[in-house]
Write a protein that holds these residues in place. Structure first.
Motif, PDB file in Angstrom:
ATOM      1  N   GLY A  42      39.063 -29.562 -16.733  1.00 15.05           N
ATOM      2  CA  GLY A  42      38.665 -30.099 -15.443  1.00 15.05           C
ATOM      3  C   GLY A  42      37.279 -30.676 -15.505  1.00 15.05           C
ATOM      4  O   GLY A  42      36.688 -30.814 -16.580  1.00 15.05           O
ATOM      5  N   ASP A  43      36.724 -30.957 -14.336  1.00  9.96           N
ATOM      6  CA  ASP A  43      35.419 -31.590 -14.284  1.00  9.96           C
ATOM      7  C   ASP A  43      34.279 -30.587 -14.143  1.00  9.96           C
ATOM      8  O   ASP A  43      33.181 -30.934 -13.714  1.00  9.96           O
ATOM      9  N   TRP A  44      34.553 -29.335 -14.485  1.00 10.17           N
ATOM     10  CA  TRP A  44      33.490 -28.336 -14.434  1.00 10.17           C
ATOM     11  C   TRP A  44      32.814 -28.225 -15.796  1.00 10.17           C
ATOM     12  O   TRP A  44      33.373 -28.595 -16.830  1.00 10.17           O
ATOM     13  N   SER A  45      31.615 -27.663 -15.771  1.00  8.46           N
ATOM     14  CA  SER A  45      30.855 -27.544 -17.018  1.00  8.46           C
ATOM     15  C   SER A  45      31.259 -26.269 -17.765  1.00  8.46           C
ATOM     16  O   SER A  45      31.855 -25.340 -17.205  1.00  8.46           O
ATOM     17  N   ALA A  46      30.901 -26.230 -19.041  1.00  8.41           N
ATOM     18  CA  ALA A  46      31.160 -25.036 -19.832  1.00  8.41           C
ATOM     19  C   ALA A  46      30.388 -23.839 -19.280  1.00  8.41           C
ATOM     20  O   ALA A  46      30.872 -22.694 -19.332  1.00  8.41           O
ATOM     21  N   ALA A  47      29.207 -24.097 -18.736  1.00 11.80           N
ATOM     22  CA  ALA A  47      28.405 -23.013 -18.165  1.00 11.80           C
ATOM     23  C   ALA A  47      29.114 -22.392 -16.960  1.00 11.80           C
ATOM     24  O   ALA A  47      29.137 -21.159 -16.803  1.00 11.80           O
ATOM     25  N   GLN A  48      29.710 -23.233 -16.098  1.00  6.51           N
ATOM     26  CA  GLN A  48      30.448 -22.709 -14.951  1.00  6.51           C
ATOM     27  C   GLN A  48      31.650 -21.879 -15.391  1.00  6.51           C
ATOM     28  O   GLN A  48      31.936 -20.825 -14.825  1.00  6.51           O
ATOM     29  N   ALA A  49      32.353 -22.358 -16.400  1.00  3.71           N
ATOM     30  CA  ALA A  49      33.509 -21.608 -16.910  1.00  3.71           C
ATOM     31  C   ALA A  49      33.074 -20.257 -17.471  1.00  3.71           C
ATOM     32  O   ALA A  49      33.741 -19.235 -17.241  1.00  3.71           O
ATOM     33  N   ASN A  50      31.965 -20.221 -18.184  1.00  2.86           N
ATOM     34  CA  ASN A  50      31.471 -18.966 -18.731  1.00  2.86           C
ATOM     35  C   ASN A  50      31.041 -18.002 -17.629  1.00  2.86           C
ATOM     36  O   ASN A  50      31.265 -16.787 -17.724  1.00  2.86           O
ATOM     37  N   ILE A  51      30.411 -18.545 -16.583  1.00  5.70           N
ATOM     38  CA  ILE A  51      29.989 -17.697 -15.467  1.00  5.70           C
ATOM     39  C   ILE A  51      31.194 -17.022 -14.826  1.00  5.70           C
ATOM     40  O   ILE A  51      31.181 -15.820 -14.544  1.00  5.70           O
ATOM     41  N   VAL A  52      32.260 -17.785 -14.596  1.00  6.72           N
ATOM     42  CA  VAL A  52      33.448 -17.233 -13.946  1.00  6.72           C
ATOM     43  C   VAL A  52      34.187 -16.282 -14.873  1.00  6.72           C
ATOM     44  O   VAL A  52      34.493 -15.128 -14.510  1.00  6.72           O
ATOM     45  N   LEU A  53      34.491 -16.733 -16.086  1.00  6.90           N
ATOM     46  CA  LEU A  53      35.412 -16.008 -16.959  1.00  6.90           C
ATOM     47  C   LEU A  53      34.750 -14.882 -17.742  1.00  6.90           C
ATOM     48  O   LEU A  53      35.391 -13.866 -18.029  1.00  6.90           O
ATOM     49  N   MET A  54      33.488 -15.036 -18.095  1.00  6.46           N
ATOM     50  CA  MET A  54      32.848 -14.049 -18.964  1.00  6.46           C
ATOM     51  C   MET A  54      31.891 -13.109 -18.229  1.00  6.46           C
ATOM     52  O   MET A  54      31.675 -11.986 -18.679  1.00  6.46           O
ATOM     53  N   LEU A  55      31.336 -13.559 -17.104  1.00  2.00           N
ATOM     54  CA  LEU A  55      30.338 -12.749 -16.416  1.00  2.00           C
ATOM     55  C   LEU A  55      30.857 -12.115 -15.130  1.00  2.00           C
ATOM     56  O   LEU A  55      30.834 -10.892 -14.971  1.00  2.00           O
ATOM     57  N   ARG A  56      31.353 -12.932 -14.210  1.00  3.38           N
ATOM     58  CA  ARG A  56      31.639 -12.409 -12.878  1.00  3.38           C
ATOM     59  C   ARG A  56      33.048 -11.858 -12.713  1.00  3.38           C
ATOM     60  O   ARG A  56      33.225 -10.789 -12.112  1.00  3.38           O
ATOM     61  N   LEU A  57      34.058 -12.553 -13.200  1.00  5.46           N
ATOM     62  CA  LEU A  57      35.433 -12.098 -12.955  1.00  5.46           C
ATOM     63  C   LEU A  57      35.714 -10.728 -13.559  1.00  5.46           C
ATOM     64  O   LEU A  57      36.295  -9.863 -12.871  1.00  5.46           O
ATOM     65  N   PRO A  58      35.343 -10.441 -14.817  1.00  5.27           N
ATOM     66  CA  PRO A  58      35.590  -9.082 -15.335  1.00  5.27           C
ATOM     67  C   PRO A  58      34.879  -8.010 -14.520  1.00  5.27           C
ATOM     68  O   PRO A  58      35.426  -6.934 -14.276  1.00  5.27           O
ATOM     69  N   ARG A  59      33.668  -8.311 -14.083  1.00  6.78           N
ATOM     70  CA  ARG A  59      32.914  -7.333 -13.298  1.00  6.78           C
ATOM     71  C   ARG A  59      33.573  -7.081 -11.946  1.00  6.78           C
ATOM     72  O   ARG A  59      33.683  -5.931 -11.505  1.00  6.78           O
ATOM     73  N   VAL A  60      34.026  -8.146 -11.290  1.00  6.95           N
ATOM     74  CA  VAL A  60      34.681  -7.998  -9.992  1.00  6.95           C
ATOM     75  C   VAL A  60      35.986  -7.221 -10.134  1.00  6.95           C
ATOM     76  O   VAL A  60      36.298  -6.341  -9.321  1.00  6.95           O
ATOM     77  N   LEU A  61      36.756  -7.519 -11.164  1.00 11.88           N
ATOM     78  CA  LEU A  61      38.021  -6.799 -11.370  1.00 11.88           C
ATOM     79  C   LEU A  61      37.774  -5.328 -11.688  1.00 11.88           C
ATOM     80  O   LEU A  61      38.519  -4.453 -11.223  1.00 11.88           O
ATOM     81  N   LEU A  62      36.729  -5.040 -12.468  1.00 11.72           N
ATOM     82  CA  LEU A  62      36.409  -3.642 -12.763  1.00 11.72           C
ATOM     83  C   LEU A  62      35.987  -2.911 -11.492  1.00 11.72           C
ATOM     84  O   LEU A  62      36.372  -1.758 -11.277  1.00 11.72           O
ATOM     85  N   ALA A  63      35.196  -3.574 -10.647  1.00 11.35           N
ATOM     86  CA  ALA A  63      34.802  -2.967  -9.369  1.00 11.35           C
ATOM     87  C   ALA A  63      36.033  -2.649  -8.522  1.00 11.35           C
ATOM     88  O   ALA A  63      36.122  -1.580  -7.907  1.00 11.35           O
ATOM     89  N   ALA A  64      36.992  -3.571  -8.497  1.00 14.49           N
ATOM     90  CA  ALA A  64      38.220  -3.337  -7.731  1.00 14.49           C
ATOM     91  C   ALA A  64      38.982  -2.135  -8.266  1.00 14.49           C
ATOM     92  O   ALA A  64      39.460  -1.285  -7.502  1.00 14.49           O
ATOM     93  N   MET A  65      39.102  -2.030  -9.585  1.00 18.21           N
ATOM     94  CA  MET A  65      39.839  -0.905 -10.180  1.00 18.21           C
ATOM     95  C   MET A  65      39.143   0.420  -9.916  1.00 18.21           C
ATOM     96  O   MET A  65      39.790   1.412  -9.551  1.00 18.21           O
ATOM     97  N   VAL A  66      37.826   0.457 -10.100  1.00 20.87           N
ATOM     98  CA  VAL A  66      37.093   1.704  -9.891  1.00 20.87           C
ATOM     99  C   VAL A  66      37.158   2.114  -8.421  1.00 20.87           C
ATOM    100  O   VAL A  66      37.400   3.292  -8.103  1.00 20.87           O
TER     101      VAL A  66
END
Length: 338
Positions: A42-66
């Motif tokens: 898509g038209d997003w940058s690699a930095a945006q993809a890394n922010i979503v996939l590597m930084l925030r999404l795993p943390r949010v999903l872990l918060a939901a599970m805990v």
């Protein structure tokens, strides 16, 4: 209500991933996620993809599970000990996990486990606490609510003292700060490798608890009534005790000791949907997930760039709520006597 909470959870996950020092549009978050799943660019940058996939999404999903796991355990323990003010840490599991984690940090145990050493040590400590409490509570041949609570309290105080002893006698002055951060709970640094075990244990544990919803309803009424309904009280209480301990141990191992989630959420849910655990459990699981996601957002954003431990915010919310519960219980008791 379950459908609304599922929609609310999806909206919460979206907002939590989008919110941060680098804000992202909600549609961009899902574009990146879908592109990762089905492929494409898509038209997003690699930095945006890394922010979503590597930084925030795993943390949010872990918060939901805990959050979901702690809420489910809170519901279970309040039924097992017939006390609306019981929480997941009443069994001393948190204190055992703290001993394990601090032992790894201060004594260098389990170094072979690398980045998973602290989590593995915490889980081992939690299971040790489980064994101690179980043996003490089961000494009379049955597991009564009172004996379970007293055994948990005794184990908790003893293990908390052991944690303090390790910290205070360690030559590593950095250990106190590391131990405090872990004990207060944090979801920082969550990665995809942290999600597999909590997800599996959460799915299995909550599924088994839902199958025991009728038994939970019976235990809330009393052991004699449960027995007349055909419930094997001692066996069921033992099973629920083990399930709750396993869930708590896994959640504490990946997040530290995050308090009050298992106290606040079940109490609110029972005020909203009643006491039938066939409704209480799924609503509490979804509510706990949503609650802890937003608490974690507050932890990383309220005092940015400084990040608070999640347990600080849950304590600031849960402490006053606990006082409110005590006050309302006293008022209800007076009304019932008058």
């Amino acid at each position: 209500m379950v459908g609304l909470l599922v929609a609310g959870l999806l909206a919460t996950v979206t907002a939590a991933v989008a919110i941060g020092p680098v804000p992202l549009p909600a549609h961009r978050v899902w574009q990146i996620i879908f592109a990762q799943i089905v492929g494409g660019e898509g038209d997003w940058s690699a930095a945006q993809a890394n922010i979503v996939l590597m930084l925030r999404l795993p943390r949010v999903l872990l918060a939901a599970m805990v959050g979901a796991g702690l809420a489910a355990v809170g519901v279970t323990m309040q039924a097992v000990v017939r006390n609306p003010m019981a929480d997941p840490y009443i069994l001393g599991i948190s204190s055992g996990a703290s001993v394990g984690a601090v032992s790894v940090l201060g004594l260098g145990w389990l170094a072979f486990a690398g980045v998973f050493a602290v989590s593995l040590g915490a889980f081992a400590g939690a299971m040790l606490a489980l064994l101690i409490v179980y043996l003490v509570a089961h000494a009379g041949g049955t597991i009564s609510p009172l004996r379970l609570v007293l055994a948990g309290m005794a184990c908790s105080y003893t293990l908390s003292g052991l944690t303090s002893l390790i910290v205070l006698t360690s030559p590593d002055r950095e250990l106190a700060r590391q131990a405090m951060e872990w004990i207060l709970g944090s979801l920082a640094g969550a990665s995809w490798s942290d999600l597999g075990v909590p997800a599996a244990v959460l799915a299995l544990g909550t599924g088994l608890l839902l199958l025991r919803a009728r038994a939970l309803n019976a235990l809330m009424v009393g052991d004699e009534t449960a027995a007349t309904l055909g419930i094997e009280v001692t066996q069921v209480r033992r099973t629920l005790f083990l399930l709750a301990s396993l869930l708590t141990g896994v959640m504490v191992a990946v997040s530290g000791a995050i308090g009050f989630v298992g106290l606040v959420i079940p109490h609110i849910v029972r005020m909203l949907v009643g006491t039938d655990h066939r409704r209480v459990l799924p609503v509490a699981v979804l509510g706990g997930a949503i609650f802890l996601i937003w608490v974690d957002v507050g932890a990383r954003m309220l005092f940015a760039p400084v990040e608070l431990p999640v347990g600080v915010i849950t304590a600031l919310i849960g402490g006053p709520f606990f006082v409110y519960m005590l006050a309302t219980q006293r008022v209800r008791r007076k009304e019932s006597l008058s």
